[in-house]
Design a protein around this motif. Sequence first.
Motif, PDB file in Angstrom:
ATOM      1  N   ASP A 147       0.812  -1.220   0.000  1.00  0.00           N
ATOM      2  CA  ASP A 147       0.000   0.000   0.000  1.00  0.00           C
ATOM      3  C   ASP A 147       0.843   1.267   0.000  1.00  0.00           C
ATOM      4  N   SER A 149       1.889   5.077  -0.375  1.00  0.00           N
ATOM      5  CA  SER A 149       1.065   6.249  -0.055  1.00  0.00           C
ATOM      6  C   SER A 149       0.363   6.788  -1.291  1.00  0.00           C
ATOM      7  N   GLY A 166       5.031   0.062   1.427  1.00  0.00           N
ATOM      8  CA  GLY A 166       3.959   0.840   2.021  1.00  0.00           C
ATOM      9  C   GLY A 166       3.929   0.558   3.503  1.00  0.00           C
ATOM     10  N   TRP A 334      -4.524   7.249   9.709  1.00  0.00           N
ATOM     11  CA  TRP A 334      -3.830   6.849   8.476  1.00  0.00           C
ATOM     12  C   TRP A 334      -3.868   7.939   7.418  1.00  0.00           C
ATOM     13  N   LYS A 338      -0.579   9.076   5.510  1.00  0.00           N
ATOM     14  CA  LYS A 338      -0.447   8.860   4.066  1.00  0.00           C
ATOM     15  C   LYS A 338      -0.404  10.164   3.288  1.00  0.00           C
TER      16      LYS A 338
END
Lengths: 479, 479
Positions: A147, A149, A166, A334, A338
């Motif tokens: 994952d 950003s 990620g 998050w 992110k």
Amino acid sequence: MSEMIAFLKPDPAILSRRAAILADIADLLPDDALVTEERELVPFETDAFVSYRRLPLAVALPETTEQVAAVVRYCHREGIPVIPRGAGTSLSGGAIPQEDAVVVGLSRLNRIIEVDLPNRCAVVQSGVTNISISQAVDADGFFYAPDPSSQLACTIGGNIGMNSGGAHCLKYGVTTNNLLGVRMVLFDGSIVEIGGKALDAAGYDLLGLICGSEGQLGIITEATVRLLAKPEGARPVLFGFPTSEAAGACVSEVIGAGIIPVAIEFMDKPAIEICEAFAQAGYPMDVDALLIVEVEGSDEEMDAMLARIIEIARRHGVSTIKESQSATEAALIWKGRKSAFGATGRIADYICMDGTVPLGQLSHVLRETSVIVARYGLRVANVFHAGDGNMHPLILFNANDPEEAQKAELAGNDILKLCVDAGGCLTGEHGVGIEKRDLMTHQYAAADLDQQMRVRSAFDPKWIFNPSKVFPLEGRSGK
Amino acid sequence: MSEMIAFLKPDPAILSRRAAILADIADLLPDDALVTEERELVPFETDAFVSYRRLPLAVALPETTEQVAAVVRYCHREGIPVIPRGAGTSLSGGAIPQEDAVVVGLSRLNRIIEVDLPNRCAVVQSGVTNISISQAVDADGFFYAPDPSSQLACTIGGNIGMNSGGAHCLKYGVTTNNLLGVRMVLFDGSIVEIGGKALDAAGYDLLGLICGSEGQLGIITEATVRLLAKPEGARPVLFGFPTSEAAGACVSEVIGAGIIPVAIEFMDKPAIEICEAFAQAGYPMDVDALLIVEVEGSDEEMDAMLARIIEIARRHGVSTIKESQSATEAALIWKGRKSAFGATGRIADYICMDGTVPLGQLSHVLRETSVIVARYGLRVANVFHAGDGNMHPLILFNANDPEEAQKAELAGNDILKLCVDAGGCLTGEHGVGIEKRDLMTHQYAAADLDQQMRVRSAFDPKWIFNPSKVFPLEGRSGK
């Protein structure tokens, strides 16, 4: 705009034949699949490593693997450089073209071909965005783990090229650990299948080699990726510390104890301030360093792992512990993390380094990073994947001041050398690209680089794929 | 002894210069480090794939990386084949020499160089046995995950060469997922370091490529491997089914639901009978197929995962469920499984296939395997890593009957083709070696094999490393 890093000089013979070359390539593609006008080429002149830009000869936007193969075969025959491009989110300049190159953009190869839940995998075209894979299987309770950003925008092809990571890769591994197979166009236009739905491969592990090869060994048009079942629950917890050293030492002890949460993210004070101002994530503002630790599983599993982590954090003088109390709070935590790069971009220009270090060196490298950046009179914000030892110092500068831009690049180089000297590596997930190309000699001895270049030649005898990247321009033995 | 598979013809020029070559090599090594007498060479003439044997020219037993480099440099210059050898436990003939080759045995490189718990890794020489790594860190609560059944004997160098797996690799991955770095001698005697303690590598992932390259890209002398924390508890559970199809379908549904136990091992009735007679493991004898499912974690975690698996097993008509009640019972269950090959060897000669299939194909491939073996008038026992889709049919035959030996090989080939046609792969963990070399054209198109051979040539321009293996002797384009 700094120009510390050289590009290969464009081949005048290609530039002078531009019209004929473009006509030839247009014949290989559908209508409207070749971009040739200067104003339409501008969006392709750089990527997220915006310090450098070059207008390419043209941009091809093929719709099928066969069209990709036709363009590559032609370019190989004619000796024309080819730059593969996903969404152009590279932070190391991996997708920046050069004046005599044809960019092959994969944006039209954007179909999810098959979701195969019994075999826990999906087959997708390489221009599909990272997030859309998870979205396609979300209702069935699955997800694709890596994952970055930039996952809303970046493509799976680019992820494979850079072996992207990620925040949640601490537990689930990076792209290479979640990739089962690719369909790929080789230099001569032949199309190969590497890997697939079954375990392992007979013969050499070309799949592992392809992953992270930065578009230099061929062009990936399809990928088979592993799907994972979503955990029962997940909970990010904020741990605030009075110093960065204490936070770093805590991470080192958690991992050294064999505890593997899903994520351990680190933010220093400047990063906390920047992200909180942007996202109002509820980060504590009275601490010098923050860890976002995410645990997952059943409530009992999360409680048990958290108890062990809290015990270690206490030994390192943790001053704030804050568990998210709802899905909304968790999402906000998050969102703050992110959006770190975007939020930083609102207050200054920045370059983001990507060194990795053995965990025992985290505190030392954090301390020395501040010393280096201060020496150049610049500021730094640190926000990174601490559990993996994958550091991301963001060096802040003013891009309109050429002297300051140069200082930022020099400071970045010094930081990456620091990582290598601490037993680490130039790049954890962003790739070498053009940014770190000239530092490869700091990481590798001549024999190491020679062997890498022989491998490159075995895939690309004329070095037409992404030629200005990865290997220093001097001493290219394999070419 | 069957001779269906051809070896490369020995080079008469090398054979005729044997004395001079041995004198040259002896000069590069300590006293007593070169085996040249025929009776002392016999132990090196084959490996655990005993169907084929060849006496080598000599066996070098170097004690340092530099001595390995000196021998390799000499052999490359003189064009003499080099066969790297760990413990000689290869099931695909990967370590079988040829008459004009020098075997480089790594048995004297058997030191654990460093245990680095804060970075959760160990640095070992390549001749160290698999089990000794776990033994060295056991008291500290850590282990090295890949666990081939031969782990008491096999070496980490051999594990890397074949990308070995084991029963517990379902959760923890195979060798490539647990390898952080190697020190390696290249064809020209240069010594390179690939990977290390920090995440990822700048440039290409040569580490992944080396892992599983069957000794053809260089000789590994040191490895840095990942250590994992031992789980709180672990519990193998036996699930007996009335048919193999039902057991296969149960595995497929467990994995498809995203449940990942540590291990799911499968045994059919012949395998149960053979293993129970040998190990008295307490396996149920009134079932047609048995799954050994191991769960781990806290008691609550194990109970929760088991409950989900039991629910699925019930839907597939499980007839016996038996949890181990003590560490002794658990150890017996695993002893039975891990001694399967040895126990089979007591009642018949056998060859062990190693195909992998997508999980949805397990039942189909099991059924067709019986049909194939029956067609040749032979018997089969199936004991394998079901969760990974990694099948191990053991084809039983009488090695003193050349016709039966040939039938066994032909049946094996048919089974492997069946796996490939079902979307699988020739090998999950044993490697191609010499055994499956001529089937590579069934797995790969010409363009795929050509690219693999170009990679090989990029590491070994004269093809001196293990030359009879992996690639069919006909059509070797890269050489």
